[in-house]
Enzyme design. Structure first.
Site, mmCIF file in Angstrom:
data_model
loop_
_atom_site.group_PDB
_atom_site.id
_atom_site.type_symbol
_atom_site.label_atom_id
_atom_site.label_comp_id
_atom_site.label_asym_id
_atom_site.label_seq_id
_atom_site.Cartn_x
_atom_site.Cartn_y
_atom_site.Cartn_z
ATOM 1 N N ASP A 44 -0.153 5.055 1.157
ATOM 2 C CA ASP A 44 -0.217 6.166 1.944
ATOM 3 C C ASP A 44 -0.127 5.661 3.585
ATOM 4 O OD1 ASP A 44 -0.660 7.897 0.005
ATOM 5 O OD2 ASP A 44 -2.850 8.140 0.831
ATOM 6 N N ASP A 101 0.849 -1.134 -0.127
ATOM 7 C CA ASP A 101 0.202 -0.142 0.149
ATOM 8 C C ASP A 101 0.837 1.150 0.081
ATOM 9 O OD1 ASP A 101 -2.368 1.641 0.245
ATOM 10 O OD2 ASP A 101 -1.943 1.764 2.589
#
Length: 258
Positions: free
Chosen positions: A11, A9
């Site tokens: 953020d 991922d």
């Protein structure tokens, strides 16, 4: 040797804060969003960092950010980004994340970034980090403007769908693959691989990790991306990611302030 990959991922997993705030002030200066929206985005950034967002919030965020960008001229956005890039796009990345990426690469695994953020911002960051590919949200463009529609929203279960499809195309054995995320909304992504890890998890993901005995990593050392890897910015590619980002923070602020 069976092909394998490490899925990350973006953020709060690779980048130490949400990528959603970066262009709010430049876009205000360029007349695309209001001063009130900038203030809301700052408040939303704080809330995001503290608690993340659940499924209902993310769905409303998706609807809002797509409408926010509707009608924006791509060239105008690119110009604003080009003029302000060196001030606002020196993303802060976790040193631990970059080191982990390097370890996986040394072990012969492909590096794949999977993000709900716009592909236009994720792809250049992935390039800077040496990722083999990125899978990210794509917005529709017609006659040089954003239509307000999202072609593919890479979020929640869709992340797992994209990972499985990529694995089929590239011959990855998912049981040997790794995945990293901070959010409970990415449980499907983590479940798709044989080696799931949670990074600075939100409360719900921490609970899930405890129940399933998933390893928990704590990243604490953010460094300037240009100081950690060789920077090769792609101006046009960064533009829409920033626009989508602004949509997210504005919506989150609106939900609590109004």
């Amino acid at each position: 040797m069976t092909a394998s990959a490490a899925f990350f991922d973006l953020d709060k997993t690779i980048i130490a804060k949400s990528s959603t705030l970066a262009f709010s002030k430049p876009f205000q200066a360029g007349g695309l969003i209001s001063r009130r929206a900038v203030l809301r985005s700052a408040y939303a950034q704080f809330l995001y960092l503290v608690g993340g967002a659940d499924h209902d919030q993310m769905e409303k965020l998706r609807q809002f950010m797509s409408q926010l960008c509707k009608g924006w001229d791509v060239a105008t956005v690119n110009e604003i980004v080009a003029e302000t890039l060196h001030h606002v796009v020196d993303p802060i990345v976790y040193d631990e994340a970059v080191a982990l990426i390097e370890e996986h690469r040394a072990a012969g695994r492909d590096i794949v970034i999977v993000s709900a953020s716009g592909t236009e911002v994720v792809e250049p960051i992935g390039e800077l980090l040496g990722a083999d590919t990125v899978v990210a949200t794509r917005m529709e463009v017609e006659d040089g403007c954003y239509t307000g529609e999202i072609a593919t929203y890479v979020y929640a279960e869709q992340k797992a769908v994209e990972i499985r499809e990529l694995a089929e195309r590239r011959g990855y054995d998912l049981e040997t693959c790794y995945a990293y995320s901070d959010s409970v909304t990415d449980v499907p992504m983590l479940e798709a691989v044989g080696h799931p890890f949670v990074v600075n998890p939100d409360k719900e993901l921490r609970r899930t990790a405890t129940e399933r005995d998933w390893p928990v990593l704590v990243f604490m050392r953010p460094v300037a991306l240009r100081g950690r890897v060789r920077v090769r910015p792609t101006l046009a590619a960064l533009a829409v990611g920033g626009a989508m980002a602004v949509g997210g923070v504005v919506w989150a602020g609106r939900r609590r302030v109004d």
